[in-house]
Design an enzyme around this catalytic site. Structure first.
Site, PDB file in Angstrom:
ATOM      1  N   ASN A   1     -10.075   0.492  -0.128  1.00 51.75           N
ATOM      2  CA  ASN A   1      -8.432   0.406  -0.403  1.00 51.75           C
ATOM      3  C   ASN A   1      -8.108  -0.503  -1.437  1.00 51.75           C
ATOM      4  O   ASN A   1      -8.418  -1.589  -1.617  1.00 51.75           O
ATOM      5  CB  ASN A   1      -8.272  -0.337   0.832  1.00 51.75           C
ATOM      6  CG  ASN A   1      -6.000  -0.697   1.641  1.00 51.75           C
ATOM      7  OD1 ASN A   1      -6.277   0.790   0.508  1.00 51.75           O
ATOM      8  ND2 ASN A   1      -5.478  -0.894   2.541  1.00 51.75           N
TER       9      ASN A   1
ATOM     10  N   CYS B   1       0.855  -1.637  -0.053  1.00 51.93           N
ATOM     11  CA  CYS B   1       0.257  -0.155  -0.251  1.00 51.93           C
ATOM     12  C   CYS B   1       0.853   1.662   0.068  1.00 51.93           C
ATOM     13  O   CYS B   1       0.344   2.240  -0.329  1.00 51.93           O
ATOM     14  CB  CYS B   1      -0.624   0.290   1.261  1.00 51.93           C
ATOM     15  SG  CYS B   1      -2.066  -1.296   1.361  1.00 51.93           S
TER      16      CYS B   1
ATOM     17  N   HIS C   1      -3.472   7.297   2.252  1.00 51.91           N
ATOM     18  CA  HIS C   1      -3.905   6.338   1.201  1.00 51.91           C
ATOM     19  C   HIS C   1      -5.097   5.957   1.918  1.00 51.91           C
ATOM     20  O   HIS C   1      -5.366   5.907   3.094  1.00 51.91           O
ATOM     21  CB  HIS C   1      -2.794   4.844   2.044  1.00 51.91           C
ATOM     22  CG  HIS C   1      -3.053   4.325   2.165  1.00 51.91           C
ATOM     23  ND1 HIS C   1      -3.575   3.430   0.599  1.00 51.91           N
ATOM     24  CD2 HIS C   1      -3.198   3.344   2.475  1.00 51.91           C
ATOM     25  CE1 HIS C   1      -3.919   2.055   1.197  1.00 51.91           C
ATOM     26  NE2 HIS C   1      -4.236   1.578   1.922  1.00 51.91           N
TER      27      HIS C   1
HETATM   28  O1  UT7 Z   1      -3.841  -0.834   3.593  1.00 49.86           O
HETATM   29  C1  UT7 Z   1      -3.093  -1.915   4.072  1.00 49.86           C
HETATM   30  C2  UT7 Z   1      -2.973  -1.612   5.969  1.00 49.86           C
HETATM   31  N1  UT7 Z   1      -4.205  -2.091   6.655  1.00 49.86           N
HETATM   32  C3  UT7 Z   1      -4.950  -1.966   6.673  1.00 49.86           C
HETATM   33  O2  UT7 Z   1      -4.680  -0.537   7.446  1.00 49.86           O
HETATM   34  C4  UT7 Z   1      -6.595  -2.246   7.612  1.00 49.86           C
HETATM   35  C5  UT7 Z   1      -6.135  -2.116   9.128  1.00 49.86           C
HETATM   36  N2  UT7 Z   1      -6.705  -2.292   9.741  1.00 49.86           N
HETATM   37  C6  UT7 Z   1      -8.396  -1.766   9.572  1.00 49.86           C
HETATM   38  O3  UT7 Z   1      -9.062  -0.866   9.165  1.00 49.86           O
HETATM   39  C7  UT7 Z   1      -9.155  -2.765  11.404  1.00 49.86           C
HETATM   40  O4  UT7 Z   1      -8.328  -2.956  12.334  1.00 49.86           O
HETATM   41  C8  UT7 Z   1     -10.727  -3.551  10.358  1.00 49.86           C
HETATM   42  C9  UT7 Z   1     -10.806  -3.082   9.331  1.00 49.86           C
HETATM   43  C10 UT7 Z   1      -9.523  -5.188   9.351  1.00 49.86           C
HETATM   44  C11 UT7 Z   1     -11.160  -4.659  11.466  1.00 49.86           C
HETATM   45  O5  UT7 Z   1     -11.836  -3.444  12.256  1.00 49.86           O
HETATM   46  P1  UT7 Z   1     -11.534  -3.593  13.634  1.00 49.86           P
HETATM   47  O6  UT7 Z   1     -12.910  -2.775  14.220  1.00 49.86           O
HETATM   48  O7  UT7 Z   1     -10.508  -3.335  14.345  1.00 49.86           O
HETATM   49  O8  UT7 Z   1     -12.145  -4.864  13.362  1.00 49.86           O
HETATM   50  P2  UT7 Z   1     -11.680  -6.256  14.593  1.00 49.86           P
HETATM   51  O9  UT7 Z   1     -11.016  -6.736  13.461  1.00 49.86           O
HETATM   52  O10 UT7 Z   1     -11.265  -5.701  16.002  1.00 49.86           O
HETATM   53  O11 UT7 Z   1     -12.816  -7.205  15.015  1.00 49.86           O
HETATM   54  C12 UT7 Z   1     -14.412  -6.235  14.937  1.00 49.86           C
HETATM   55  C13 UT7 Z   1     -15.535  -8.155  15.146  1.00 49.86           C
HETATM   56  C14 UT7 Z   1     -14.314  -9.094  15.352  1.00 49.86           C
HETATM   57  O12 UT7 Z   1     -16.041  -9.876  15.529  1.00 49.86           O
HETATM   58  P3  UT7 Z   1     -15.791 -10.510  17.434  1.00 49.86           P
HETATM   59  O13 UT7 Z   1     -14.822 -10.989  17.394  1.00 49.86           O
HETATM   60  O14 UT7 Z   1     -15.505  -9.348  18.084  1.00 49.86           O
HETATM   61  O15 UT7 Z   1     -16.346 -11.184  17.942  1.00 49.86           O
HETATM   62  C15 UT7 Z   1     -14.698  -9.715  14.039  1.00 49.86           C
HETATM   63  O16 UT7 Z   1     -14.754 -11.006  13.891  1.00 49.86           O
HETATM   64  O17 UT7 Z   1     -16.025  -7.470  14.268  1.00 49.86           O
HETATM   65  C16 UT7 Z   1     -16.029  -8.397  13.187  1.00 49.86           C
HETATM   66  N3  UT7 Z   1     -15.273  -8.547  12.208  1.00 49.86           N
HETATM   67  C17 UT7 Z   1     -16.779  -8.433  10.889  1.00 49.86           C
HETATM   68  N4  UT7 Z   1     -18.132  -8.404  11.215  1.00 49.86           N
HETATM   69  C18 UT7 Z   1     -18.697  -7.895   9.893  1.00 49.86           C
HETATM   70  C19 UT7 Z   1     -14.531  -8.379  11.241  1.00 49.86           C
HETATM   71  N5  UT7 Z   1     -15.278  -8.491  10.168  1.00 49.86           N
HETATM   72  C20 UT7 Z   1     -15.596  -8.036   9.833  1.00 49.86           C
HETATM   73  C21 UT7 Z   1     -17.047  -8.084   8.405  1.00 49.86           C
HETATM   74  N6  UT7 Z   1     -18.354  -8.284   8.661  1.00 49.86           N
HETATM   75  N7  UT7 Z   1     -16.581  -7.726   7.111  1.00 49.86           N
END
Ligand code: UT7
Length: 323
Positions: A280, A113, A250
């Site tokens: 993204n 990225c 980004h």
């Molecule tokens: O470009 C390269 C760099 N990449 C990035 O910068 C990405 C950086 N990370 C992020 O943007 C965020 O961490 C995410 C968008 C990927 C995830 O958001 P988050 O607020 O950090 O969520 P999380 O990973 O902590 O997940 C929270 C909950 C989980 O469920 P539990 O464990 O709380 O029951 C996940 O399983 O959300 C769940 N979850 C979803 N639920 C519905 C994960 N993906 C999804 C989804 N829909 N698509």
């Protein structure tokens, strides 16, 4: 002594657009979750047979038209991608041939990225060293091809697209008062490999593999690294956040972007946001956002534009330009 000035930009998005609701029919997710956690509402997905080089070529042709120069003047192509058409040759050479030119160097840069910021820095250094007079810098990706469409934690985040800029050499070093790229700042920390990688490749598995990410950890590193590298870019040029006209970040996650702007003390109106419409697009996201803000008249000649990105590796970087 030379400096590089961005004299044109262009972008291309595949025609097919996929909404969050459409994704919710494939995996256990919802429009509400995706919008709240990322800001993304839709993303463009390349058609079958539509390759990274096709996207890159279209963006490049638009950048050349915008700069008002024929392809024949390009003496360097640096293309940032993690989704090349083939393992080799570089997608940059395919684009070179399609533009009807030959002879100058053309190669890919792989910094995920951060790829566009890395490619811009490489091309800027060629220009500064007197080795290029007119360079084409492209960020192009078809991330849809390396997504695990069963993994809701990653497949909802990414999209396909391409953006490009033309750099022209101008006499004289880059200073705060001149148009041009003022400085670039690149970093990497390979110890963080497991946070964001593709579980395949020609040497390891002889397959392409799928993107794997520990999202929460990536998020945590992103906000720290992006705050540091943007501060570094301003400090090197003796500028304050108030001097920045536009932040072109980004576009990974709306919350990361908001956080970076807040840490810098930048008003939200100065931030160019496309994540909502594109998701993204990895190396394409910064030039896609640049193109949008230039075409709609927000970025004007003389403006201070701060670009930043962070991606797998980890890699991260920033570039500061007076437009
Ligand atoms: O470009 C390269 C760099 N990449 C990035 O910068 C990405 C950086 N990370 C992020 O943007 C965020 O961490 C995410 C968008 C990927 C995830 O958001 P988050 O607020 O950090 O969520 P999380 O990973 O902590 O997940 C929270 C909950 C989980 O469920 P539990 O464990 O709380 O029951 C996940 O399983 O959300 C769940 N979850 C979803 N639920 C519905 C994960 N993906 C999804 C989804 N829909 N698509």
């Amino acid at each position: 002594m030379f400096r590089s000035v961005i004299t044109g930009c262009g972008a291309y998005l595949p025609a097919h657009c996929v909404t969050n609701d459409e994704l919710a029919e494939r995996v256990d997710t919802s429009d509400e979750w995706i919008v709240e956690r990322t800001g993304i509402r839709k993303r463009h997905i390349a058609a079958d047979g539509e390759l990274t080089s096709d996207l890159a070529q279209a963006a490049a042709e638009r950048a050349l038209a915008n700069a008002g120069i024929p392809a024949g003047e390009i003496d360097l192509i640096v293309l940032a991608t993690s989704t090349p058409d083939e393992t080799f040759p570089a997608t940059a050479t395919t684009v070179q041939a399609r533009l009807g030119i030959a002879g100058g160097p053309a190669f890919d840069v792989q910094a995920v990225c951060s790829g566009f910021v890395y490619a811009l820095a490489v091309a800027d250094n060629f220009v500064r060293a007197g080795q290029s007079k007119t360079a084409l810098v492209i960020g192009a990706e078809t991330f849809s091809r390396i997504l695990d469409w069963e993994d809701r934690a990653t497949c909802v985040l990414f999209g396909d697209g391409a953006g490009a800029v033309v750099l022209r050499a101008e006499n004289g070093v880059a200073t705060n008062g001149t148009r041009g790229i003022l400085s670039t700042h690149l970093h990497a920390d390979g110890r963080q490999h497991d946070m964001l990688y593709v579980d395949g490749g020609p040497s390891s598995t002889q397959t392409t593999g799928y993107l794997r990410m520990r999202g929460r950890e990536v998020f945590r590193h992103a906000v720290v690294n992006l705050a540091e590298v943007t501060t570094e870019a301003l400090a090197q040029n003796g500028l304050e956040a108030d001097d920045v006209d536009w932040l072109v970040p980004h576009q990974a996650n709306r919350r990361i972007i908001d956080h970076t702007a807040r840490r810098l003390g930048l008003a939200p109106e100065k931030v160019v946001l496309t994540v909502e419409q594109h998701g993204n697009t990895s190396a394409a996201s910064v030039p896609l956002a640049l193109d949008q803000a230039v075409s709609d008249g927000r970025i004007k000649q003389g403006d201070i534009v701060l670009m930043e990105a962070m991606g797998g590796g980890f890699t991260w970087g920033a570039a500061l330009a007076r437009w």
